[in-house]
Scaffold this motif. Structure first.
Motif, PDB file in Angstrom:
ATOM      1  N   SER A  57       9.707  46.557  61.522  1.00  0.00           N
ATOM      2  CA  SER A  57      11.333  46.853  61.640  1.00  0.00           C
ATOM      3  C   SER A  57      12.459  47.632  60.578  1.00  0.00           C
ATOM      4  N   CYS A  58      11.710  47.554  59.197  1.00  0.00           N
ATOM      5  CA  CYS A  58      12.366  48.386  58.773  1.00  0.00           C
ATOM      6  C   CYS A  58      12.451  49.262  57.266  1.00  0.00           C
ATOM      7  N   ALA A  59      11.557  49.875  57.687  1.00  0.00           N
ATOM      8  CA  ALA A  59      10.838  50.505  56.081  1.00  0.00           C
ATOM      9  C   ALA A  59      11.614  50.678  54.903  1.00  0.00           C
ATOM     10  N   THR A  60      11.505  49.144  54.750  1.00  0.00           N
ATOM     11  CA  THR A  60      11.991  49.352  53.243  1.00  0.00           C
ATOM     12  C   THR A  60      10.523  49.037  51.910  1.00  0.00           C
ATOM     13  N   CYS A  61       9.690  49.731  52.310  1.00  0.00           N
ATOM     14  CA  CYS A  61       7.987  48.880  52.518  1.00  0.00           C
ATOM     15  C   CYS A  61       6.586  50.618  52.168  1.00  0.00           C
ATOM     16  N   HIS A  62       7.950  51.489  52.132  1.00  0.00           N
ATOM     17  CA  HIS A  62       7.702  52.955  52.155  1.00  0.00           C
ATOM     18  C   HIS A  62       6.648  53.113  50.763  1.00  0.00           C
ATOM     19  N   VAL A  63       5.471  53.185  50.992  1.00  0.00           N
ATOM     20  CA  VAL A  63       4.448  53.741  50.484  1.00  0.00           C
ATOM     21  C   VAL A  63       4.083  55.252  50.192  1.00  0.00           C
ATOM     22  N   HIS A  64       3.850  56.064  49.425  1.00  0.00           N
ATOM     23  CA  HIS A  64       2.650  57.055  49.560  1.00  0.00           C
ATOM     24  C   HIS A  64       1.454  56.345  49.382  1.00  0.00           C
ATOM     25  N   VAL A  65       0.312  56.576  49.763  1.00  0.00           N
ATOM     26  CA  VAL A  65      -1.319  56.497  49.324  1.00  0.00           C
ATOM     27  C   VAL A  65      -1.806  57.268  48.676  1.00  0.00           C
ATOM     28  N   THR A  66      -2.315  57.856  47.711  1.00  0.00           N
ATOM     29  CA  THR A  66      -2.379  59.426  46.530  1.00  0.00           C
ATOM     30  C   THR A  66      -4.041  59.588  47.394  1.00  0.00           C
ATOM     31  N   PRO A  67      -3.679  60.753  47.582  1.00  0.00           N
ATOM     32  CA  PRO A  67      -4.841  61.300  48.740  1.00  0.00           C
ATOM     33  C   PRO A  67      -6.326  60.512  48.652  1.00  0.00           C
ATOM     34  N   GLU A  68      -6.859  60.652  47.591  1.00  0.00           N
ATOM     35  CA  GLU A  68      -7.484  59.749  47.364  1.00  0.00           C
ATOM     36  C   GLU A  68      -8.172  58.659  47.792  1.00  0.00           C
ATOM     37  N   ASN A  69      -7.061  57.976  47.867  1.00  0.00           N
ATOM     38  CA  ASN A  69      -7.337  56.569  48.548  1.00  0.00           C
ATOM     39  C   ASN A  69      -7.087  56.878  49.719  1.00  0.00           C
ATOM     40  N   MET A  70      -7.316  57.431  50.152  1.00  0.00           N
ATOM     41  CA  MET A  70      -6.481  57.164  52.349  1.00  0.00           C
ATOM     42  C   MET A  70      -7.840  56.931  53.005  1.00  0.00           C
ATOM     43  N   ALA A  71      -8.617  57.015  52.942  1.00  0.00           N
ATOM     44  CA  ALA A  71     -10.518  56.574  52.806  1.00  0.00           C
ATOM     45  C   ALA A  71      -9.853  55.198  53.512  1.00  0.00           C
ATOM     46  N   LYS A  72      -9.676  54.312  52.229  1.00  0.00           N
ATOM     47  CA  LYS A  72      -9.413  53.061  51.811  1.00  0.00           C
ATOM     48  C   LYS A  72      -8.641  52.625  52.810  1.00  0.00           C
ATOM     49  N   THR A  73      -7.074  52.987  52.445  1.00  0.00           N
ATOM     50  CA  THR A  73      -6.254  52.141  53.573  1.00  0.00           C
ATOM     51  C   THR A  73      -5.795  52.590  55.041  1.00  0.00           C
ATOM     52  N   GLY A  74      -6.651  53.553  55.458  1.00  0.00           N
ATOM     53  CA  GLY A  74      -6.336  54.483  56.875  1.00  0.00           C
ATOM     54  C   GLY A  74      -5.385  55.195  56.786  1.00  0.00           C
ATOM     55  N   GLU A  75      -5.095  55.629  58.238  1.00  0.00           N
ATOM     56  CA  GLU A  75      -4.083  55.685  58.718  1.00  0.00           C
ATOM     57  C   GLU A  75      -2.702  55.185  59.388  1.00  0.00           C
ATOM     58  N   ALA A  76      -1.678  55.988  59.657  1.00  0.00           N
ATOM     59  CA  ALA A  76      -0.969  54.448  60.064  1.00  0.00           C
ATOM     60  C   ALA A  76      -1.119  54.344  61.901  1.00  0.00           C
ATOM     61  N   SER A  77      -0.407  52.944  61.526  1.00  0.00           N
ATOM     62  CA  SER A  77      -0.205  53.075  63.726  1.00  0.00           C
ATOM     63  C   SER A  77       0.308  54.051  63.904  1.00  0.00           C
ATOM     64  N   GLU A  78      -0.038  53.813  65.381  1.00  0.00           N
ATOM     65  CA  GLU A  78       1.341  54.393  66.530  1.00  0.00           C
ATOM     66  C   GLU A  78       2.501  54.029  65.767  1.00  0.00           C
ATOM     67  N   ILE A  79       2.647  52.562  66.556  1.00  0.00           N
ATOM     68  CA  ILE A  79       4.096  51.683  65.475  1.00  0.00           C
ATOM     69  C   ILE A  79       4.549  52.470  64.775  1.00  0.00           C
ATOM     70  N   GLU A  80       4.181  52.035  63.608  1.00  0.00           N
ATOM     71  CA  GLU A  80       4.271  52.586  62.166  1.00  0.00           C
ATOM     72  C   GLU A  80       4.771  53.396  61.402  1.00  0.00           C
ATOM     73  N   MET A  81       3.752  54.916  62.607  1.00  0.00           N
ATOM     74  CA  MET A  81       4.241  55.706  62.562  1.00  0.00           C
ATOM     75  C   MET A  81       5.075  56.199  63.217  1.00  0.00           C
ATOM     76  N   ASP A  82       5.394  55.511  64.002  1.00  0.00           N
ATOM     77  CA  ASP A  82       7.007  55.895  64.534  1.00  0.00           C
ATOM     78  C   ASP A  82       8.200  55.532  63.532  1.00  0.00           C
ATOM     79  N   MET A  83       7.775  54.802  63.302  1.00  0.00           N
ATOM     80  CA  MET A  83       8.737  54.412  61.783  1.00  0.00           C
ATOM     81  C   MET A  83       9.191  55.011  60.772  1.00  0.00           C
ATOM     82  N   LEU A  84       7.933  55.928  60.593  1.00  0.00           N
ATOM     83  CA  LEU A  84       7.502  56.467  59.538  1.00  0.00           C
ATOM     84  C   LEU A  84       8.496  57.806  60.112  1.00  0.00           C
ATOM     85  N   GLU A  85       8.422  58.092  60.965  1.00  0.00           N
ATOM     86  CA  GLU A  85       8.857  59.807  61.301  1.00  0.00           C
ATOM     87  C   GLU A  85      10.214  59.786  61.120  1.00  0.00           C
TER      88      GLU A  85
END
Lengths: 387, 102
Positions: free
Chosen positions: B44-72
């Motif tokens: 609910s707060c987006a105070t833990c926003h990080v950028h995953v380094t591109p080569e690690n995206m496969a490990k973390t996966g992408e944001a869920s819809e609710i997370e994406m709405d927050m990040l937007e």
């Protein structure tokens, strides 16, 4: 389970149009009811501004009773950011171990006192003293100041009848002006002194700016904290099993606090002034009209929250807007969260059950909607844990 | 056991080890600058926003819809953005490198 329930009066309008209408002192408000619209508009400070005439973004409007701009609340970026940077570290002090310890002592003492009474009126004898004593920590003032603040009653701008009361505001302003003078003449370690010594964009803050920050500090966290605490007591009185669960699983306290804040939404809404002709929910919004971000409705949005009208203590994903959203999110949220976390922990350790003896609900009249936000009064008996 | 590296906005590189819980909680416990985790991890707060380094995206996966709405609606969001309260520590994310957004 009816006494502690806060129903959702916005559901039908949220689903049908996404909007509500409220006439507040001949300055109408279009209420945004959907989670998505509320967050998007909160984020868009250029079209939906906070830096309007002081008091105008508050509902009911305080334009007629004050000229002082509350800071950083009634300022937009980029100035907002510079003001906020001055005070943000101060308002994160509640995370410090020493602060937490002192707050625990305050709350423990209030709960233990309540246990000695056959009947206690929660709003004035529990929540107000708790809020005021906790505020001495946030301001870092003498503990004795709480007595003065308690004597002002539950709302610093309103009398018992809910109407806005200019005389009452004067009491707060006089107090703050005196405290600023005292900070100039005999500096201490409190927030007044901190502000007197602070700089904004390379110059000292003016007295009027300090006043604006302090009015916000006093007014913003008063009835909101009181409602959150009082509603929690009412909820646990009808859900003793939740208290037992929290004692057994203290790791859910963080989630439980967020969920209670979502469900209670202690601040129903906050306004913005529209700066250019635009649309909200396919409805024209004219420049210089008002919209409101209805946090209470957004927090029950069925498109975002499963079983929105139920309190699910360990709700995992909970993107609530109970502390507002984006640039202007609640400055006092760290303090409020600590109060709630410590309150839940203390109650779960000391209280077996709570009996509601009688109560009178506080219903906000929002024209199209009537919303229960808390209680005018609620008498209860606290029963101690026996084992 | 997973090793997680944070790169803060002033380019400090800190590698931590964790076994359970969220990446946000690990960062907060270790005072990683720019990760506050105000809401305790409920998105609910987006105070833990990080950028995953591109080569690690496969490990973390992408944001869920609710997370994406927050990040937007947060600053500096891109396709590598995640709220790290939504990243569970496990062997699967061992070696991941996260740039703190704030």
């Amino acid at each position: 389970m009816e006494k502690s329930k806060l129903t959702d009066p916005f559901e039908k309008a949220r689903l049908e149009t996404g909007l509500g209408e409220m006439n507040d002192q001949n300055d109408p408000v279009t209420m945004l009811l959907r989670h998505k619209d509320v967050r998007k508009s909160a984020h868009n400070y250029k079209t939906f501004q906070s830096g309007a005439t002081p008091g105008r973004i508050v509902i009911p409007s305080e334009v007629d009773i004050r000229d002082t701009r509350q800071i950083p609340f009634e300022v937009d970026p980029p100035e907002h950011k510079d003001y906020r940077a001055i005070i943000e570290p101060w308002f994160r002090r509640p995370l410090q171990a020493e602060y937490e310890k002192k707050l625990t002592a305050i709350i423990t003492s209030i709960v233990e006192h309540a246990l000695t009474k056959e009947s206690i009126e929660v709003v004035t004898e529990f929540s107000l003293p708790l809020q005021s004593n906790a505020l001495t920590l946030l301001i870092n003032s003498d503990a004795s100041e709480a007595e003065t603040w308690i004597s002002w009653g539950t709302h610093v701008f309103r009398s018992e009848g809910e109407a806005l009361d200019g005389d009452k505001a004067t009491v707060l302003y006089d107090y703050i002006e005196n405290q600023i003078e005292e900070a100039i003449n005999s500096p201490s370690e409190n927030l007044f002194t901190k502000l007197v010594n602070s700089e904004f964009q390379g110059r000292k803050l003016t007295k009027e700016e300090i006043k604006g920050i302090m009015v916000l500090t006093f007014a913003g966290g008063r009835d909101t904290v009181i409602n959150a605490v009082t509603n929690s007591i009412a909820y646990f009185s009808e859900h003793p099993e939740s208290l037992q669960r929290i004692q057994k699983e203290p790791e859910i306290i963080g989630n439980a606090v967020e969920e209670l804040i979502r469900y209670f939404s202690p601040l129903t809404q906050m306004g913005r002034v529209v700066t250019e002709d635009t649309y909200v929910c396919e409805h024209a919004a004219k420049a210089n009209s008002r919209v409101s971000l209805c946090w209470a409705s957004a927090n029950r949005d069925e498109k975002v929250f499963e079983n929105p009208n139920e309190i699910i203590l360990d709700r995992k994903i909970n993107p609530h807007v109970g502390f507002g959203f984006s640039h202007h999110n609640c400055l006092g949220a760290t303090h409020a969260r600590q109060i709630m976390r410590i309150l839940l922990k203390t109650l779960s350790n000391k209280i077996q059950s709570i009996d509601i003896l009688d109560y009178k609900e506080n219903i906000e009249d929002l024209d199209q909607f009537k919303r229960k936000v808390g209680y005018d009064s609620i008498h209860v008996k606290f029963n101690p844990k026996t084992i | 056991m997973a090793k997680i590296t944070f790169i803060t906005s002033d380019n400090e590189k800190i590698t931590l080890e964790g076994t359970t819980g969220s990446v946000m909680a690990l960062a907060v416990e270790n005072n990683i600058k720019g990760i506050d985790g105000d809401c305790g991890g409920v998105c609910s707060c987006a105070t833990c926003h990080v950028h995953v380094t591109p080569e690690n995206m496969a490990k973390t996966g992408e944001a869920s819809e609710i997370e994406m709405d927050m990040l937007e609606l947060d600053d500096n969001t891109d396709e590598y953005s995640r709220l790290c309260c939504q990243l569970e520590i496990s062997d699967a994310i061992d070696g991941v490198v996260l740039k703190v957004a704030k």
